[in-house]
Structures are given as C-alpha cells and as structure tokens.
Design an enzyme around this catalytic site. Structure first.
Site, short mmCIF file in Angstrom:
data_model
loop_
_atom_site.label_atom_id
_atom_site.label_comp_id
_atom_site.label_asym_id
_atom_site.label_seq_id
_atom_site.Cartn_x
_atom_site.Cartn_y
_atom_site.Cartn_z
CE LYS A 26 8.80 26.74 -31.78
NZ LYS A 26 8.22 25.80 -32.79
NE ARG A 33 14.67 25.12 -34.98
CZ ARG A 33 13.79 26.10 -35.14
NH1 ARG A 33 13.89 27.21 -34.46
NH2 ARG A 33 12.80 25.94 -35.99
NE ARG A 68 4.46 28.66 -40.53
CZ ARG A 68 5.42 28.31 -39.67
NH1 ARG A 68 5.28 28.59 -38.38
NH2 ARG A 68 6.50 27.68 -40.07
NE ARG A 96 8.65 30.06 -42.14
CZ ARG A 96 8.93 29.71 -40.89
NH1 ARG A 96 8.31 30.33 -39.89
NH2 ARG A 96 9.80 28.79 -40.62
NE ARG A 121 10.82 24.31 -40.89
CZ ARG A 121 9.64 24.91 -40.96
NH1 ARG A 121 8.88 24.77 -42.02
NH2 ARG A 121 9.22 25.64 -39.97
#
Ligand code: ADP
Ligand code: AMP
Length: 215
Positions: free
Chosen positions: A16, A92, A126, A159, A170
């Site tokens: 996204k 969400r 990431r 992160r 998550r």
C-alpha cells in the site's frame, strides 16, 4: 472532476505504501496514512483517555491497533484539508469503516491481495527511510546505495514492528479485524481487487488502470 479519492486496502506488507507513492506522483493526490502519522506521534501522551497504554507507540511496537478515538481524529483532520487523497492504513476495523462513511465519499476502493508467506518475507525484509518514509526491500526493491534513500539521502532503518514476532501478531490482527472491512466494501461498484503478489510494475499498471477507469 476534482482529484480522485482512493482507498487502498490490504494486509500489512501488501504494497500500500509503495503504490501510494506512485499514486501521489501520477494523480497529484495527498497520501493520508495513519501508520506514518502515528509513527510521528509515537510518544504522544494519550493517558487522559484512560486506555490500556499511555502512548500510541506502546500499541504499535506490539503490532496491536491503536484505539479508534486516536486514529479517527487523525484521519478526520487529514481528510478535511485534502482535495484528492489515497487513504492507506485506515479503516482497520468495522467501526473505523463506519466512521469513514461520515467523513467522505470514495471514488475507488482497491484491495491488494497477497499470500501470508509472501507478506512475512516482505515485512521482515522491509527497510524505510528515517527521513522521508520511502519504502525499500533488502531483496525485492533495493536502493542504489545500500542503506541510503534514493529520494532524499536519508538513512534506511528497520521498523520495530517489522521484527518477525510483531509481524505475526499484525497478520493475526489483520485477519481478525481488517478482513471484515474488505468484505464490507466488496460488493460496492467502486471496489476492485488487484493481485498484489505480481511485480511492482504489474501491480502499478493494474492500479493505475483501476483509478483511471473510476475518474
Ligand atoms: P504496506 O504499506 O502495505 O504495509 P509496503 O508498501 O511497505 O506495504 O511494502 C512492504 C514491503 O514489500 C516493502 O519492503 C516493499 O519494498 C515490498 N514490496 C511492495 N510491493 C512489492 C511487490 N509487488 N513485490 C515485491 N515486493 C514488494
Ligand atoms: P502501518 O504503517 O499501516 O503498517 O501501521 C503501523 C501500526 O500503526 C499498526 O500496526 C497499528 O499499531 C498502527 N495503526 C496504523 N493505522 C491504524 C488504524 N487505522 N487503526 C489502529 N491502529 C493503526
């Protein structure tokens, strides 16, 4: 027509943020992302709300959702000042989806679908720019110079919530809270599902076509 109002849905790691950058460049929309907004306010004192934790960061590092009252206020403020936008990371859960109905109308609702195994690889690999927030991947989307952002020269970091334990949490939070949001939108005329497991360019081609046909 005024600039498009785009909602980008999908699990953490679906692409996204990456595709939002393309939408901003191509359509001149504003990127409204609750994840980035909350990361800039991780230490904000929310103790007066009487919730489980006293800052957004305590929820985020565990991979849990930040409470609705905090997130809804961020989105309402951002959407009021935006003409067109790409909304990423919100809603969400179903309560947030209902709240969004009272804030704005959407021109196109895109769901990026990606399998769980691929999501874990994407999230644990990431890297993000500590200055401008641009996304990279150690294997799938490398910067020209290792550890340095192509866009602004900032330092690339991992992160806290991209460690494997928080990633698994998550993905569970997504399945429980956010999958029902995708079902909620799925019978709308504005809804489009895109195979997010394709290459970056192929996802972008499909996404661009979906937005162009909606405007
Ligand atoms: P989200 O914003 O949905 O959490 P990101 O855009 O940050 O996801 O993407 C997660 C990771 O996957 C990033 O490291 C990004 O570079 C990588 N990525 C995004 N799209 C693709 C793709 N189509 N193929 C391979 N890797 C991708
Ligand atoms: P993201 O950058 O979208 O992956 O979001 C990172 C973290 O921010 C999430 O794991 C949540 O802790 C928090 N967050 C982002 N958006 C929301 C939202 N709409 N509702 C609740 N928490 C959110």
């Amino acid at each position: 027509m005024s600039q498009p109002k785009i909602l980008l849905l999908g699990p953490p790691g679906a692409g996204k943020g990456t595709q939002s950058s393309n939408l901003v460049s191509e359509f001149g929309v504003e990127h409204v992302t609750t994840g980035d907004a909350l990361r800039s306010n991780k230490e904000m004192d929310i103790s007066d709300l009487g919730l489980e934790y006293d800052t957004p960061g305590e929820y985020m590092d565990r991979g849990e959702l930040v409470p609705d009252e905090v997130v809804n206020a961020i989105v309402e403020k951002a959407l009021t000042s935006a003409d067109g936008f790409v909304l990423d990371g919100y809603p969400r859960n179903l309560d947030q989806a209902e709240e969004l109905e009272s804030m704005t109308e959407l021109d196109v609702i895109v769901s990026l679908s990606v399998s769980e195994a691929e999501l874990v690889d994407r999230l644990t690999g990431r890297r993000v720019c500590s200055d401008c927030g641009e996304n990279y991947h150690v294997e799938f989307d490398q910067p020209e110079k290792a550890g340095v952002c192509d866009e602004c020269g900032g330092e690339l970091i991992q992160r806290e919530d991209d460690q494997e334990k928080a990633v698994r949490n998550r993905l569970e939070v997504f399945a429980e809270n956010t999958e029902p949001v995708i079902d909620y939108y799925s019978d709308r005329d504005a809804f489009v599902e895109i195979d997010g497991e394709q290459s970056l360019d192929d996802v972008w081609n499909d996404l661009q076509a979906a937005v162009e046909s909606a405007i």
